[in-house]
Scaffold this motif. Structure first.
Motif, mmCIF file in Angstrom:
data_model
loop_
_atom_site.group_PDB
_atom_site.id
_atom_site.type_symbol
_atom_site.label_atom_id
_atom_site.label_comp_id
_atom_site.label_asym_id
_atom_site.label_seq_id
_atom_site.Cartn_x
_atom_site.Cartn_y
_atom_site.Cartn_z
ATOM 1 N N THR A 288 35.213 42.091 22.391
ATOM 2 C CA THR A 288 36.216 41.253 21.758
ATOM 3 C C THR A 288 35.743 39.813 21.711
ATOM 4 O O THR A 288 35.313 39.251 22.710
ATOM 5 C CB THR A 288 37.539 41.327 22.522
ATOM 6 N N PHE B 265 38.973 33.832 21.441
ATOM 7 C CA PHE B 265 39.869 33.193 20.479
ATOM 8 C C PHE B 265 39.242 31.861 20.069
ATOM 9 O O PHE B 265 38.714 31.129 20.908
ATOM 10 C CB PHE B 265 41.239 32.959 21.119
ATOM 11 N N ALA C 210 42.691 40.737 14.841
ATOM 12 C CA ALA C 210 43.851 39.930 15.197
ATOM 13 C C ALA C 210 45.040 40.357 14.356
ATOM 14 O O ALA C 210 44.887 40.789 13.214
ATOM 15 C CB ALA C 210 43.562 38.447 14.964
ATOM 16 N N THR D 51 45.553 38.150 19.641
ATOM 17 C CA THR D 51 44.244 38.768 19.850
ATOM 18 C C THR D 51 44.234 39.456 21.210
ATOM 19 O O THR D 51 45.157 39.327 21.998
ATOM 20 C CB THR D 51 43.121 37.717 19.801
ATOM 21 N N GLU E 164 38.798 39.131 13.763
ATOM 22 C CA GLU E 164 38.826 37.895 14.530
ATOM 23 C C GLU E 164 37.799 36.896 14.000
ATOM 24 O O GLU E 164 38.003 35.679 14.093
ATOM 25 C CB GLU E 164 38.561 38.177 16.002
#
Length: 276
Positions: free
Chosen positions: A2, A5, A198, A181, A39
């Motif tokens: 992942t 952010f 997201a 997220t 994302e």
């Protein structure tokens, strides 16, 4: 893995405090539009909306950790109402803001023309996994909305979700946008994480927001996703999943591996759902 952010992209937006955000765009009754976006495109999206967006800023932080616990009847009335697309339906959850420790008990009502009304009660975070202290509040809201759930019908914790959220205020349209997220779900002894994608949600009185228009110009259209219903459908393959089948096939691939005992939502998941 992942992606982190894009905090740097958020830093380019003007700040807004929580009190002003609530005053200008509380939107307890609203129309929601949800989008699933990679994302990796978030910095570009935030760059495009920077001229007319402000980022929620609390003591210098702009990304916050959330946990929600969803409650349903033993026969999953709330889930099935959503699965069969009943126009008027309800959702009951607690939401804990993990950074501040604050908690709320919420009843969301879906009504005509896609409108959503949220009723909220301040709640003790130690009661986040039960509705008992707030059961009178829940029954009063459901009775007032004539949703037909008998007073005292069991409402048990079914699904836990966690995610990181940034919130934007669009002052000119008095609307809000949330960007979630690192989404994770836990049901019984199984966990699921959604990697690399997201959930962007616009919340307005009715009209499309500037963020909707930016996404539409990029070819991104609203997606059918509910953190409760879609997450539960991904973890419970025996349930009807019609409204979210396309989303499930595209973004929630793989096999959910059971774990005993049920694990905490941690940085190392049992499974990550692949995203296209």
């Amino acid at each position: 893995m992942t992606a982190a952010f894009p905090v740097e992209a958020l830093a380019g937006l003007a700040p807004v405090g929580l009190a002003e955000l609530v005053e200008r765009a509380a939107l307890q009754t609203r129309v929601d539009r949800k989008y699933l976006v990679p994302e990796a495109v978030l910095p570009a999206l935030l760059g495009q909306v920077a001229p007319y967006a402000q980022a929620l800023d609390i003591d210098g932080a702009r990304v916050f950790q959330y946990r929600s616990v969803y409650f349903d009847t033993p026969w999953l009335a709330s889930y099935h109402d959503a699965a069969y697309r009943r126009r008027r339906r309800f959702k009951v959850r607690t939401r804990t803001y993990l950074d501040s420790g604050q908690c709320g008990l919420e009843v969301k009502i879906n009504g005509a023309r896609g409108s959503v009304t949220k009723h909220r009660l301040l709640y003790d975070p130690r009661d986040g996994e039960t509705v008992h202290p707030g059961r009178g509040f829940v029954d009063e809201v459901l009775a007032r909305e004539s949703l037909g759930l008998a007073t005292g019908t069991p409402l048990d914790p079914v699904l836990v979700t966690e995610y990181r959220r940034a919130t934007l205020l669009l002052p000119e349209s008095e609307s809000r946008v949330t960007i979630d997220t690192d989404l994770a779900w836990r049901y019984g002894g199984a966990t699921l994480r959604l990697s690399g994608v997201a959930v962007v949600e616009t919340k307005s009185a009715s009209a499309a927001t500037p963020v909707d228009r930016v996404l539409w110009r990029a070819g991104t259209r609203p997606a059918r996703i509910s953190k409760y219903a879609t997450g539960l459908a991904a973890l419970r393959l025996d349930l009807p999943d019609g409204p979210w089948r396309r989303t499930l096939r595209r973004h929630f691939r793989g096999t959910i591996a059971p774990a005993t005992p049920a694990p905490a939502l941690s940085p190392r998941p049992e499974q990550e759902a692949s995203c296209v």
